[in-house]
Motif scaffolding. Sequence first.
Motif, short mmCIF file in Angstrom:
data_model
loop_
_atom_site.label_atom_id
_atom_site.label_comp_id
_atom_site.label_asym_id
_atom_site.label_seq_id
_atom_site.Cartn_x
_atom_site.Cartn_y
_atom_site.Cartn_z
N ALA A 86 0.82 -1.21 0.00
CA ALA A 86 0.00 0.00 0.00
C ALA A 86 0.86 1.26 0.00
O ALA A 86 0.51 2.26 -0.66
N LEU A 87 1.97 1.23 0.71
CA LEU A 87 2.83 2.41 0.80
C LEU A 87 3.67 2.63 -0.44
O LEU A 87 4.10 3.76 -0.70
N SER A 88 3.90 1.58 -1.22
CA SER A 88 4.83 1.69 -2.35
C SER A 88 4.17 1.57 -3.72
O SER A 88 4.87 1.63 -4.74
N ASN A 89 2.85 1.39 -3.77
CA ASN A 89 2.18 1.20 -5.07
C ASN A 89 1.05 2.21 -5.25
O ASN A 89 -0.09 1.85 -5.58
N LYS A 107 -4.15 4.08 -7.68
CA LYS A 107 -4.90 5.13 -8.38
C LYS A 107 -5.53 4.60 -9.66
O LYS A 107 -6.72 4.86 -9.94
N THR A 108 -4.76 3.86 -10.44
CA THR A 108 -5.28 3.31 -11.70
C THR A 108 -6.41 2.32 -11.45
O THR A 108 -7.45 2.35 -12.13
N LYS A 121 -12.35 12.26 -14.53
CA LYS A 121 -11.16 12.73 -15.23
C LYS A 121 -9.88 12.14 -14.63
O LYS A 121 -9.00 11.68 -15.33
N SER A 122 -9.81 12.15 -13.31
CA SER A 122 -8.61 11.64 -12.64
C SER A 122 -8.92 11.40 -11.17
O SER A 122 -9.81 12.04 -10.59
N VAL A 123 -8.17 10.47 -10.60
CA VAL A 123 -8.24 10.20 -9.16
C VAL A 123 -6.81 10.26 -8.63
O VAL A 123 -5.94 9.55 -9.12
N GLU A 124 -6.59 11.08 -7.63
CA GLU A 124 -5.26 11.23 -7.06
C GLU A 124 -5.29 10.84 -5.58
O GLU A 124 -6.16 11.29 -4.82
#
Length: 286
Positions: free
Chosen positions: A131-134, A139-140, A158-161
């Motif tokens: 979870a901390l490194s991906n 997001k994708t 449009k996007s998720v950050e």
Amino acid sequence: MQETLIIMLLLAAGVIITIYKGINIVPQGEEWVVERLGKFSRTLKPGLNIIIPYLDAVRKKVSTRDIILDIPQQEVITKDNAVILTNAVTFIRVTRPQDAIYGVEDFYLAIQQLVMTTLRSILGEMTLDEALSNREHIKTKLKDQIIDDVADWGVTVKSVEIQDISPSASMQDSMERQAAAERERRAIETTAEGNKNAAILEAEGKLEAAKREAEAQVALANASAEAIRLISDNIKDKELPAMFLLGDRYITSLEQISKSQNSKFVIYPADLQGAIKGMLGNVFKK
């Protein structure tokens, strides 16, 4: 006359109000949903629009610009039972205002809750390190899972950050203690390894010194034997060479004893030659 004038003024005011209600100017970046007698009629695009007053009514003014939807911070339990805190931000755009109004009661709240539950589900299938490194993978995957659902509401994602993914306070304290214990363990292992290597090197040094000492003793013995042989061959006397070498070593030993801190007095025999002959015994008697 006065009554007629009043009626005409009222009619004029009614016409003006009716015309005012019928003319709608929609600003750029918005679309207005119009209902006729409580039922969806059409969507007004930016610019000048005419509606039928008293029959048509603007139900909702919807922004068609990109909308920034903040996702509140929430606690999530990972696959390895670690508690982490995460929040996000979603960029959306309303493409079909009528679906956004009639497809769901509050599309803002619906998308917010959908993102929160989907994000919780994704992180629940991952370990803490994953979870901390991906973050990009999360997001994708999050966007792919919600895009079809929000499309039914006339909204495009449009996007998720992912703004932040971090362990909880208790989890951070546990990780710090674990890291300190790991550092201490490594330090102990390093010290032990150093001591072991030092002991090995010391033992190897002692072994090498012992080998060299043995070689030196063998060489010294060979040299002494060779010296005795050479002296015997040259002098042709069996007793004199041995007496010479033994006397030399005897004097050397006495010198070493005299240098010792524990030695106070060193007494040489009065008859050194006789003492040496006595040490030889009957070996050289014919």
